[in-house]
Design a protein around this motif. Structure first.
Motif, mmCIF file in Angstrom:
data_model
loop_
_atom_site.group_PDB
_atom_site.id
_atom_site.type_symbol
_atom_site.label_atom_id
_atom_site.label_comp_id
_atom_site.label_asym_id
_atom_site.label_seq_id
_atom_site.Cartn_x
_atom_site.Cartn_y
_atom_site.Cartn_z
ATOM 1 N N UNK A 150 7.665 -5.639 -5.141
ATOM 2 C CA UNK A 150 6.024 -4.841 -4.990
ATOM 3 C C UNK A 150 5.302 -4.356 -5.899
ATOM 4 N N UNK A 151 5.510 -4.263 -7.158
ATOM 5 C CA UNK A 151 5.009 -3.339 -7.654
ATOM 6 C C UNK A 151 4.619 -4.584 -8.697
ATOM 7 N N UNK A 152 5.400 -5.729 -9.474
ATOM 8 C CA UNK A 152 4.653 -6.894 -9.416
ATOM 9 C C UNK A 152 3.651 -7.362 -9.047
ATOM 10 N N UNK A 153 3.744 -7.525 -7.439
ATOM 11 C CA UNK A 153 2.996 -8.241 -6.391
ATOM 12 C C UNK A 153 2.543 -7.663 -6.671
ATOM 13 N N UNK A 154 1.760 -5.947 -6.598
ATOM 14 C CA UNK A 154 0.252 -5.335 -6.691
ATOM 15 C C UNK A 154 -0.503 -5.361 -8.266
ATOM 16 N N UNK A 155 0.601 -5.612 -9.137
ATOM 17 C CA UNK A 155 0.267 -5.404 -10.359
ATOM 18 C C UNK A 155 -1.060 -7.220 -11.239
ATOM 19 N N UNK A 156 -0.683 -7.753 -9.604
ATOM 20 C CA UNK A 156 -1.654 -9.608 -10.204
ATOM 21 C C UNK A 156 -2.701 -9.240 -9.170
ATOM 22 N N UNK A 157 -2.129 -8.917 -7.787
ATOM 23 C CA UNK A 157 -3.106 -8.628 -7.142
ATOM 24 C C UNK A 157 -4.643 -8.065 -7.756
ATOM 25 N N UNK A 207 0.669 -1.133 -0.218
ATOM 26 C CA UNK A 207 0.355 0.283 -0.087
ATOM 27 C C UNK A 207 0.820 1.349 -0.165
ATOM 28 N N UNK A 208 2.253 1.290 0.812
ATOM 29 C CA UNK A 208 2.715 2.094 0.767
ATOM 30 C C UNK A 208 3.502 2.531 -0.503
ATOM 31 N N UNK A 209 3.764 1.626 -1.234
ATOM 32 C CA UNK A 209 4.304 1.845 -2.891
ATOM 33 C C UNK A 209 3.685 1.831 -3.579
ATOM 34 N N UNK A 210 1.476 1.512 -3.333
ATOM 35 C CA UNK A 210 1.211 1.984 -4.670
ATOM 36 C C UNK A 210 0.646 3.620 -4.194
ATOM 37 N N UNK A 211 0.960 4.242 -2.709
ATOM 38 C CA UNK A 211 0.676 5.458 -2.991
ATOM 39 C C UNK A 211 1.898 6.516 -3.233
ATOM 40 N N UNK A 212 2.421 5.788 -3.656
ATOM 41 C CA UNK A 212 3.869 6.763 -4.053
ATOM 42 C C UNK A 212 3.835 6.841 -5.788
ATOM 43 N N UNK A 239 1.337 6.047 -6.943
ATOM 44 C CA UNK A 239 0.372 6.728 -7.804
ATOM 45 C C UNK A 239 -0.091 8.514 -7.505
ATOM 46 N N UNK A 240 1.212 8.823 -6.795
ATOM 47 C CA UNK A 240 1.839 10.581 -7.193
ATOM 48 C C UNK A 240 2.697 10.320 -8.165
ATOM 49 N N UNK A 241 3.233 9.126 -9.235
ATOM 50 C CA UNK A 241 3.389 10.223 -9.998
ATOM 51 C C UNK A 241 4.982 9.376 -10.075
ATOM 52 N N UNK A 242 5.736 8.209 -8.642
ATOM 53 C CA UNK A 242 7.293 8.802 -8.625
ATOM 54 C C UNK A 242 7.943 7.057 -8.936
ATOM 55 N N UNK A 243 9.147 7.328 -9.650
ATOM 56 C CA UNK A 243 9.688 6.002 -10.078
ATOM 57 C C UNK A 243 10.000 5.314 -9.031
ATOM 58 N N UNK A 244 10.787 4.023 -9.515
ATOM 59 C CA UNK A 244 10.873 3.395 -8.556
ATOM 60 C C UNK A 244 11.985 3.678 -7.728
ATOM 61 N N UNK A 245 13.495 4.687 -8.286
ATOM 62 C CA UNK A 245 14.524 4.555 -7.914
ATOM 63 C C UNK A 245 13.988 5.088 -6.622
ATOM 64 N N UNK A 246 12.547 6.609 -6.699
ATOM 65 C CA UNK A 246 12.741 7.712 -5.537
ATOM 66 C C UNK A 246 11.725 7.130 -4.508
ATOM 67 N N UNK A 247 11.343 5.931 -5.182
ATOM 68 C CA UNK A 247 10.069 5.479 -3.920
ATOM 69 C C UNK A 247 11.025 4.322 -3.397
ATOM 70 N N UNK A 248 12.016 3.750 -4.069
ATOM 71 C CA UNK A 248 12.910 3.012 -3.203
ATOM 72 C C UNK A 248 13.964 3.670 -2.329
ATOM 73 N N UNK A 249 14.612 5.037 -3.032
ATOM 74 C CA UNK A 249 15.104 5.741 -1.955
ATOM 75 C C UNK A 249 13.997 6.136 -0.402
ATOM 76 N N UNK A 250 13.190 6.637 -0.442
ATOM 77 C CA UNK A 250 12.266 6.721 -0.166
ATOM 78 C C UNK A 250 11.560 6.094 0.890
#
Length: 66
Positions: free
Chosen positions: A38-45, A9-14, A16-27
């Motif tokens: 996580x994104x792959x899992x979200x897409x499947x779910x 859910x944290x990853x998905x919220x970011x 949705x804000x348009x963040x790229x993987x690198x920025x999400x990872x750093x944050x």
């Protein structure tokens, strides 16, 4: 709708804000590989094909704020 983990859910919220993987990872102090996982899992779910569809579905179902 399948349940997403708190971290997904944290990853998905970011996503949705348009963040790229690198920025999400750093944050969230994760590797970019972990973010991709996580994104792959979200897409499947959520049964969607891409990040944009995941964000839309999440807002539609109240998983994240709009």
């Amino acid at each position: 709708m399948p349940e997403l983990s708190a971290r997904e859910l944290e990853v998905l919220a970011l996503v949705a804000r348009g963040w790229d993987n690198a920025r999400i990872a750093e944050t969230l102090y994760l590797s970019t590989g972990t973010v991709k996982h996580h994104i792959s899992s979200i897409l499947v779910k959520l049964d969607v094909e891409n990040r944009t569809q995941a964000a839309v579905r999440a807002v539609q179902h109240g998983l994240i704020g709009d």
